[in-house]
Scaffold this motif. Structure first.
Motif, mmCIF file in Angstrom:
data_model
loop_
_atom_site.group_PDB
_atom_site.id
_atom_site.type_symbol
_atom_site.label_atom_id
_atom_site.label_comp_id
_atom_site.label_asym_id
_atom_site.label_seq_id
_atom_site.Cartn_x
_atom_site.Cartn_y
_atom_site.Cartn_z
ATOM 1 N N UNK A 175 -4.981 6.365 3.728
ATOM 2 C CA UNK A 175 -4.987 5.639 2.310
ATOM 3 C C UNK A 175 -5.458 4.421 2.534
ATOM 4 N N UNK A 185 0.425 8.092 -5.609
ATOM 5 C CA UNK A 185 0.334 8.949 -4.906
ATOM 6 C C UNK A 185 1.540 9.258 -4.456
ATOM 7 N N UNK A 214 -0.980 -0.175 -7.453
ATOM 8 C CA UNK A 214 -1.868 0.728 -8.016
ATOM 9 C C UNK A 214 -2.701 1.446 -6.894
ATOM 10 N N UNK A 215 -2.668 2.479 -6.891
ATOM 11 C CA UNK A 215 -3.412 3.603 -5.886
ATOM 12 C C UNK A 215 -2.636 3.517 -4.735
ATOM 13 N N UNK A 216 -1.509 2.905 -4.543
ATOM 14 C CA UNK A 216 -0.502 3.106 -3.482
ATOM 15 C C UNK A 216 -0.001 4.489 -3.232
ATOM 16 N N UNK A 217 0.911 4.554 -2.072
ATOM 17 C CA UNK A 217 1.539 5.900 -1.875
ATOM 18 C C UNK A 217 2.887 5.673 -1.834
ATOM 19 N N UNK A 239 4.050 11.530 -2.363
ATOM 20 C CA UNK A 239 3.595 12.315 -0.974
ATOM 21 C C UNK A 239 5.013 12.720 -0.313
ATOM 22 N N UNK A 255 -8.046 -0.144 -2.248
ATOM 23 C CA UNK A 255 -8.675 1.182 -2.875
ATOM 24 C C UNK A 255 -10.243 0.896 -2.826
ATOM 25 N N UNK A 298 -1.738 11.528 -7.495
ATOM 26 C CA UNK A 298 -1.691 12.584 -6.624
ATOM 27 C C UNK A 298 -0.239 12.889 -6.659
ATOM 28 N N UNK A 338 6.087 7.591 -0.508
ATOM 29 C CA UNK A 338 6.318 8.588 0.509
ATOM 30 C C UNK A 338 7.771 8.832 0.560
ATOM 31 N N UNK A 356 -6.559 11.472 -14.326
ATOM 32 C CA UNK A 356 -6.977 12.473 -13.512
ATOM 33 C C UNK A 356 -5.605 12.837 -12.638
ATOM 34 N N UNK A 375 1.347 7.633 8.211
ATOM 35 C CA UNK A 375 0.710 6.822 6.940
ATOM 36 C C UNK A 375 -0.359 5.899 7.707
ATOM 37 N N UNK A 425 -5.768 0.537 2.490
ATOM 38 C CA UNK A 425 -5.030 -0.410 1.720
ATOM 39 C C UNK A 425 -5.571 -1.026 0.406
ATOM 40 N N UNK A 485 0.943 -1.364 -0.070
ATOM 41 C CA UNK A 485 -0.148 -0.020 -0.056
ATOM 42 C C UNK A 485 0.817 1.196 0.180
ATOM 43 N N UNK A 486 1.993 1.259 0.455
ATOM 44 C CA UNK A 486 3.160 2.353 0.626
ATOM 45 C C UNK A 486 4.498 1.838 0.610
ATOM 46 N N UNK A 510 -6.421 8.053 -11.009
ATOM 47 C CA UNK A 510 -6.006 9.459 -10.539
ATOM 48 C C UNK A 510 -4.754 9.218 -9.917
#
Lengths: 296, 293
Positions: free
Chosen positions: B116, A79, A57-60, A81, B120, A105, A62, A128, B93, B118, A24-25, A103
């Motif tokens: 966020x 994203x 996908x859609x992970x962050x 960040x 989506x 970010x 950092x 996006x 996070x 985990x 997730x990150x 999307x």
């Protein structure tokens, strides 16, 4: 190697695969290495691209320390960040090309052209984009929107971009909030602007546009802009509309430009009776209509 | 070894236990770090906890859980009044939800978190089930619902809620909710006052949500919108059921319909100082214009 050892190795490889399925990150640091397992903050990646490759996908992604992070090609929704307090610098372009439902970010990045006045800071080709708390400086084009998606820019400073701070080419919905555009659009013809909008819908709120430069916002073709609680000063043209464009102005101050509001003959401008448009050499110019509209 | 030295060693070795016991009675704040361990004595900044949950377990009621560096902190279920406070400069996070359920007179503060999902589009970022919740300077991204509010009261400041597939912020019971200087972007619905909630939204940008930007949608709900920007949804402001929505000094543009009051008992009041421009319609239903005083 014995058969048993081979099986153990295979099992370990398989477990790596499952770990990667839930990332997730990840973390990125100037002291990292892209060959690391970057979901562990003790072993971060070195570049944006290294982090993007490892995260879901859609992970962050950092970024945990100041440094230079070498642009990115972003082909999946992620994203980036940056921890507040760190300067995550890139002299290379961030290119974004994701699906129309996806999307990206970008939060807290600093993009400055390696060679001043050339290239594009952020290129949104498809998908996006949300840009927050970022600085985009010294490119030919700061942010280019070719996508027909949604774009949100907030708390961001765009300065010293030669052609335009933001150029919207796609039929996008673009919302810019609480940002600053300083000294963009340094040419002498239409399109040189803080924001140059050739298509789509643009909403600008609480944003400062100041020169030098040709125009604060230029709205072209059939594009429409709503400008609210913003300031325009020290341009050749504060707000300029061409073709069949529409500009709506509310609670906005346009002062100390050569021309305040220019409305070309087939375009039109609407004002809500609550703007301050004074102290320009010519406050209203062009042969298109400026229509007062009542608040509701 | 003399008896004196032996005695000294016993006392010294017992000292940490004695200190721990006496400190635990007065733990006004604890520290949490990605380098910590929940088995530590986390009131000492040199030996922080590892997770929100570890810090919450050790701190006094009404105490402060201070997150001192960037990392991933694994959600929390908060059953006593505490304040999670992330040092400015750190990204704290969590891919797991925060659930708050404290007594009616108790307060939980969340400051500076990054939440966020985990997975989506799955789960709620923050759920308030009981007590008062204050959310400050927080980013909530990619959940099914961003913030779901029942309980006694909620206050949300300087916070961004984005990319949530259903409601971004949902009032789910008869509680007062105050939202100020925040952003609600690219969700399904933006801000919804339902189930009798009374919601005040000011100085907030609500943009690019697929359905309604801000709505009063439950029986007996009241939503006040002041100095907001509502862009790019199906309806900008929407009221339905026996609910009331009032709007002042706001810009509602680029939605298919700017303002809509739908059905018997839906009251939409404007102070006559708004920019109202829809793509297909400016106003549907009856709008009552009231004067400012």
């Amino acid at each position: 190697m014995s058969t048993r050892n081979v099986l153990i190795v295979l099992a370990l490889v398989a477990s790596c695969g499952t770990a990667e399925a839930q990332v997730a990150r990840v973390f990125v640091s100037v002291t990292g290495n892209d060959a690391n397992v970057c979901s562990n903050i003790a072993t971060p990646c070195r570049t944006f691209n290294g982090g993007i490759a490892q995260v879901d996908p859609n992970g962050e992604v950092i970024v945990i320390s100041s440094g230079s992070y070498a642009g990115a090609t972003i082909g999946k929704p992620v994203k980036i960040n940056v921890a507040p307090g760190a300067v995550a610098f890139s002299g290379l372009t961030l290119t974004i090309n994701v699906a129309s439902s996806e999307t990206v970010v970008l939060r807290g990045i600093t993009l400055k052209a390696a060679t001043p006045g050339t290239g594009t800071g952020i290129q949104l080709t498809s998908g996006n984009l949300i840009v927050e708390d970022s600085v985009v400086d010294g490119w030919n084009l700061g942010i280019v929107v070719d996508s027909a998606g949604k774009v949100f820019v907030s708390d961001t400073t765009v300065r010293s971009c030669v052609a335009a701070g933001v150029r919207v080419n796609g039929a996008a919905v673009v919302a810019i909030d609480n940002s600053r555009f300083v000294k963009n659009g340094l040419g002498l013809s239409p399109g040189y602007a803080g924001v140059d909008q050739t298509a789509g819908l643009l909403f600008v709120g609480g944003t400062e546009f100041t020169g030098a430069g040709y125009s604060g916002i230029s709205v072209r073709n059939a594009a429409q802009s709503v400008i609210e609680r913003s300031h325009f000063s020290h341009f050749q043209y504060g707000v300029i509309s061409y073709d069949t464009a529409v500009v709506r102005l509310s609670h906005t101050t346009v002062v100390e430009n050569v021309y305040g509001i220019f409305t070309d003959n087939t375009a039109f401008t609407e004002t809500f009776g609550n703007n301050e448009i004074r102290g320009n050499n010519i406050n209203f110019s062009g042969s298109g209509p400026v229509n007062p509209v009542a608040l509701q | 070894m003399s008896k004196g030295i032996l005695f000294g060693r016993i006392v010294l070795s017992a000292l940490p236990l004695l200190c721990a016991a006496s400190l635990e009675a007065q733990v006004a704040r604890v520290f949490v770090s990605v380098n910590g361990n929940d088995a530590n004595i986390c009131s000492d900044i040199a030996t922080p906890c590892r997770t929100f949950g570890g810090g919450i377990a050790q701190v006094d009621p009404n105490g402060e859980v201070i997150v001192i560096d960037s990392g991933s902190y694994a959600g929390a279920t908060i059953n006593k009044p505490v304040k999670l406070n992330v040092a400015a400069g750190a990204v704290a996070f969590s891919g797991l939800p925060i659930v708050v359920n404290v007594g009616p007179s108790e307060v939980v503060v969340l400051r500076g978190l990054t939440l966020k999902a985990a997975t989506p589009g799955v789960g709620n970022g923050i759920t308030l089930n009981g007590g008062t919740l204050v959310v400050e300077k927080t980013v909530i991204d990619g959940w099914y619902r961003g913030i779901v509010l029942s309980g006694a009261r909620a206050v949300i400041n300087d916070t961004t809620v984005r990319n949530c597939t259903e409601y971004s912020i949902l009032g789910f019971a008869a509680l007062p909710v105050t939202i100020e200087n925040s952003r609600v972007l690219n969700g399904g619905w933006g801000i919804s006052g339902g189930s009798g909630s009374t919601v005040v939204v000011s100085r907030t940008e609500v943009a690019g949500n697929y359905w309604n930007g801000i709505q009063a949608a439950g029986p007996g709900s009241v939503v006040d919108v002041q100095n907001c920007r509502i862009y790019g949804g199906t309806r900008g402001l929407y009221v339905t059921g026996t609910s009331t929505l009032r709007v002042s000094d706001s810009v509602v543009t680029g939605n298919s319909v700017a303002l809509e009051a739908n059905g018997v008992g839906a009251v939409l009041e404007s102070y006559g100082n708004n920019v109202v421009k829809g793509v297909s319609a400016d106003v549907l239903g009856t709008i009552t214009t009231v004067s400012t005083q």
